[in-house]
Write a protein that holds these residues in place. Sequence first.
Motif, PDB file in Angstrom:
ATOM      1  N   ARG A   1       0.839  -1.196   0.000  1.00 16.78           N
ATOM      2  CA  ARG A   1       0.000   0.000   0.000  1.00 16.78           C
ATOM      3  C   ARG A   1       0.882   1.258   0.000  1.00 16.78           C
ATOM      4  NH1 ARG A   1      -5.309  -0.804   2.170  1.00 16.78           N
ATOM      5  NH2 ARG A   1      -5.692  -2.981   2.709  1.00 16.78           N
ATOM      6  N   ASP A   2       0.380   2.340  -0.571  1.00 18.12           N
ATOM      7  CA  ASP A   2       1.153   3.584  -0.653  1.00 18.12           C
ATOM      8  C   ASP A   2       1.642   4.026   0.720  1.00 18.12           C
ATOM      9  OD1 ASP A   2       0.519   3.480  -3.307  1.00 18.12           O
ATOM     10  OD2 ASP A   2      -0.654   5.342  -3.357  1.00 18.12           O
ATOM     11  N   GLU A   3       0.765   3.994   1.710  1.00 21.28           N
ATOM     12  CA  GLU A   3       1.128   4.495   3.032  1.00 21.28           C
ATOM     13  C   GLU A   3       2.202   3.641   3.705  1.00 21.28           C
ATOM     14  OE1 GLU A   3      -2.944   2.352   3.523  1.00 21.28           O
ATOM     15  OE2 GLU A   3      -1.880   3.574   2.021  1.00 21.28           O
ATOM     16  N   ILE A   4       2.257   2.357   3.351  1.00 24.19           N
ATOM     17  CA  ILE A   4       3.320   1.484   3.870  1.00 24.19           C
ATOM     18  C   ILE A   4       4.640   1.853   3.198  1.00 24.19           C
ATOM     19  CG2 ILE A   4       4.184  -0.887   3.940  1.00 24.19           C
ATOM     20  CD1 ILE A   4       1.963  -0.668   5.857  1.00 24.19           C
ATOM     21  N   GLN A   5       4.620   2.032   1.883  1.00 20.01           N
ATOM     22  CA  GLN A   5       5.842   2.414   1.175  1.00 20.01           C
ATOM     23  C   GLN A   5       6.381   3.757   1.682  1.00 20.01           C
ATOM     24  OE1 GLN A   5       6.123   1.832  -3.129  1.00 20.01           O
ATOM     25  NE2 GLN A   5       4.133   0.814  -3.111  1.00 20.01           N
ATOM     26  N   GLU A   6       5.469   4.662   1.994  1.00 22.70           N
ATOM     27  CA  GLU A   6       5.884   6.006   2.398  1.00 22.70           C
ATOM     28  C   GLU A   6       6.597   6.026   3.745  1.00 22.70           C
ATOM     29  OE1 GLU A   6       2.140   7.923   2.110  1.00 22.70           O
ATOM     30  OE2 GLU A   6       2.319   8.335  -0.049  1.00 22.70           O
ATOM     31  N   ILE A   7       6.302   5.065   4.605  1.00 22.47           N
ATOM     32  CA  ILE A   7       6.917   5.052   5.940  1.00 22.47           C
ATOM     33  C   ILE A   7       8.097   4.092   6.030  1.00 22.47           C
ATOM     34  CG2 ILE A   7       5.577   3.206   7.078  1.00 22.47           C
ATOM     35  CD1 ILE A   7       5.224   5.214   9.444  1.00 22.47           C
ATOM     36  N   ALA A   8       8.318   3.297   4.991  1.00 16.20           N
ATOM     37  CA  ALA A   8       9.384   2.290   5.025  1.00 16.20           C
ATOM     38  C   ALA A   8      10.764   2.931   4.946  1.00 16.20           C
ATOM     39  CB  ALA A   8       9.206   1.305   3.870  1.00 16.20           C
ATOM     40  N   ASP A   9      11.739   2.267   5.555  1.00 15.02           N
ATOM     41  CA  ASP A   9      13.136   2.698   5.454  1.00 15.02           C
ATOM     42  C   ASP A   9      13.743   2.296   4.122  1.00 15.02           C
ATOM     43  OD1 ASP A   9      13.482   3.677   8.236  1.00 15.02           O
ATOM     44  OD2 ASP A   9      13.085   1.580   8.734  1.00 15.02           O
ATOM     45  N   PHE A  10      13.235   1.203   3.563  1.00 11.72           N
ATOM     46  CA  PHE A  10      13.778   0.690   2.312  1.00 11.72           C
ATOM     47  C   PHE A  10      12.650   0.081   1.496  1.00 11.72           C
ATOM     48  CE2 PHE A  10      15.609  -2.626  -0.371  1.00 11.72           C
ATOM     49  CZ  PHE A  10      16.645  -1.942  -0.984  1.00 11.72           C
ATOM     50  N   ILE A  11      12.617   0.402   0.185  1.00 14.95           N
ATOM     51  CA  ILE A  11      11.616  -0.147  -0.725  1.00 14.95           C
ATOM     52  C   ILE A  11      12.358  -0.834  -1.859  1.00 14.95           C
ATOM     53  CG2 ILE A  11       9.589   0.366  -2.166  1.00 14.95           C
ATOM     54  CD1 ILE A  11       9.500   3.108  -0.722  1.00 14.95           C
ATOM     55  N   GLY A  12      11.893  -2.004  -2.258  1.00 10.88           N
ATOM     56  CA  GLY A  12      12.565  -2.687  -3.347  1.00 10.88           C
ATOM     57  C   GLY A  12      11.825  -3.908  -3.824  1.00 10.88           C
ATOM     58  N   ASP A  13      12.432  -4.592  -4.810  1.00 11.52           N
ATOM     59  CA  ASP A  13      11.876  -5.862  -5.267  1.00 11.52           C
ATOM     60  C   ASP A  13      12.461  -6.986  -4.408  1.00 11.52           C
ATOM     61  OD1 ASP A  13      14.486  -6.087  -6.193  1.00 11.52           O
ATOM     62  OD2 ASP A  13      13.958  -6.187  -8.314  1.00 11.52           O
ATOM     63  N   SER A  14      12.151  -8.231  -4.757  1.00 10.98           N
ATOM     64  CA  SER A  14      12.556  -9.355  -3.910  1.00 10.98           C
ATOM     65  C   SER A  14      14.071  -9.452  -3.745  1.00 10.98           C
ATOM     66  CB  SER A  14      12.012 -10.667  -4.496  1.00 10.98           C
ATOM     67  OG  SER A  14      10.609 -10.673  -4.495  1.00 10.98           O
ATOM     68  N   LEU A  15      14.810  -9.230  -4.838  1.00  7.84           N
ATOM     69  CA  LEU A  15      16.265  -9.304  -4.767  1.00  7.84           C
ATOM     70  C   LEU A  15      16.822  -8.198  -3.881  1.00  7.84           C
ATOM     71  CD1 LEU A  15      18.994 -10.436  -5.614  1.00  7.84           C
ATOM     72  CD2 LEU A  15      18.866  -9.040  -7.696  1.00  7.84           C
ATOM     73  N   ALA A  16      16.364  -6.984  -4.066  1.00  6.67           N
ATOM     74  CA  ALA A  16      16.852  -5.858  -3.264  1.00  6.67           C
ATOM     75  C   ALA A  16      16.515  -6.054  -1.790  1.00  6.67           C
ATOM     76  CB  ALA A  16      16.252  -4.553  -3.778  1.00  6.67           C
ATOM     77  N   LEU A  17      15.330  -6.578  -1.501  1.00  4.68           N
ATOM     78  CA  LEU A  17      14.945  -6.828  -0.105  1.00  4.68           C
ATOM     79  C   LEU A  17      15.841  -7.873   0.526  1.00  4.68           C
ATOM     80  CD1 LEU A  17      11.045  -6.812  -0.477  1.00  4.68           C
ATOM     81  CD2 LEU A  17      12.460  -5.018   0.559  1.00  4.68           C
ATOM     82  N   ALA A  18      16.175  -8.930  -0.227  1.00  8.88           N
ATOM     83  CA  ALA A  18      17.062  -9.971   0.295  1.00  8.88           C
ATOM     84  C   ALA A  18      18.450  -9.396   0.571  1.00  8.88           C
ATOM     85  CB  ALA A  18      17.151 -11.130  -0.692  1.00  8.88           C
ATOM     86  N   ARG A  19      18.966  -8.612  -0.355  1.00 12.57           N
ATOM     87  CA  ARG A  19      20.280  -7.991  -0.155  1.00 12.57           C
ATOM     88  C   ARG A  19      20.283  -7.084   1.067  1.00 12.57           C
ATOM     89  NH1 ARG A  19      21.319  -6.290  -6.425  1.00 12.57           N
ATOM     90  NH2 ARG A  19      22.617  -8.060  -7.068  1.00 12.57           N
ATOM     91  N   GLN A  20      19.237  -6.287   1.207  1.00 11.56           N
ATOM     92  CA  GLN A  20      19.159  -5.356   2.327  1.00 11.56           C
ATOM     93  C   GLN A  20      19.081  -6.111   3.649  1.00 11.56           C
ATOM     94  OE1 GLN A  20      19.472  -2.169   1.854  1.00 11.56           O
ATOM     95  NE2 GLN A  20      19.080  -1.366   3.898  1.00 11.56           N
ATOM     96  N   ALA A  21      18.306  -7.178   3.681  1.00  8.77           N
ATOM     97  CA  ALA A  21      18.196  -7.985   4.896  1.00  8.77           C
ATOM     98  C   ALA A  21      19.541  -8.587   5.272  1.00  8.77           C
ATOM     99  CB  ALA A  21      17.155  -9.091   4.707  1.00  8.77           C
TER     100      ALA A  21
END
Length: 312
Positions: free
Chosen positions: A30-50
Amino acid sequence: MKNEAELLKEEILRLKAEKGALIMAHYYQRDEIQEIADFIGDSLALARQAAGTDAPVIVMCGVHFMGETAKILCPDKTVLIPDPEAGCSLADSCDPGEFARFVAERPDHTVVSYVNTSAAVKAHTDIVVTSGNARRIIESLPADEKIIFGPDRNLGEYINSVTGRRMVLWDGACHVHDRFSLEGILEMKKAHPGAKVLVHPECRRPLQLIADKVGSTAALLDFARTDDAPEYIVVTESGILLEMRKKCPGKVFLPAPAADSECQCNQCEYMKLNTLEKLRDCLRDCVPAVEVDPEIAEKALRPIRRMLELSR
């Protein structure tokens, strides 16, 4: 006077600081979730960030397999997901037991699994890929290597078409990407002749063939940022439109229609299960926490790490 959403965001930020948490969100949230997140990305970017974060608590605003991947990469961290019912139709299309039998029947094949799978399926896998790196990883394997690819038949068919491979495909699909309307998109092209068509490779082959760009959510975003067209018809989950409009001011992004005429655009109901209220609650209570069976996690870690290594 502050409205409810503003008060919720303030509370989330306070709890995040208190817990030392990192809030990550997929582009389809949801837009409001993306707006408050520290990091937004696709599955690969999320895995790298984690894999690279020092935060003791990770809140994965996405679907369950993303939380599992983060937990496998960070077994010593607390991984939270706002709604444990946020599943994935594609992951659900690949039963671990049936997939294990499918693999056992082809013992001379390398097993490549899309990241949109359960940890139990990853445990039967040699390499995990995402839509952003699947082609590159498949091309890095010997040309004569026998490959099983699962579970997305559309992505597998696309990779076969651009690499000349003949991978054996598991018959699974994402219900969102599988229901876009070819006829509806062609009608939109008539109404917007200058628009380019951006298609996710989880979509059916006919939609890939009319695309100006086929790629992952991150690749489609990058294409729109560097391309000079004034309008784009976006054939993927419409949550990506927020980031596209933010990164490409002045350009117009149009959500592609679904085959069901009552649906104006495609949204993943599982992705949309996460809300600000649920995000606040999971940070406050540190539940629900994602857990993965240690034996499965140990087997699944190797192909996930291989994916990250091959994606550098």
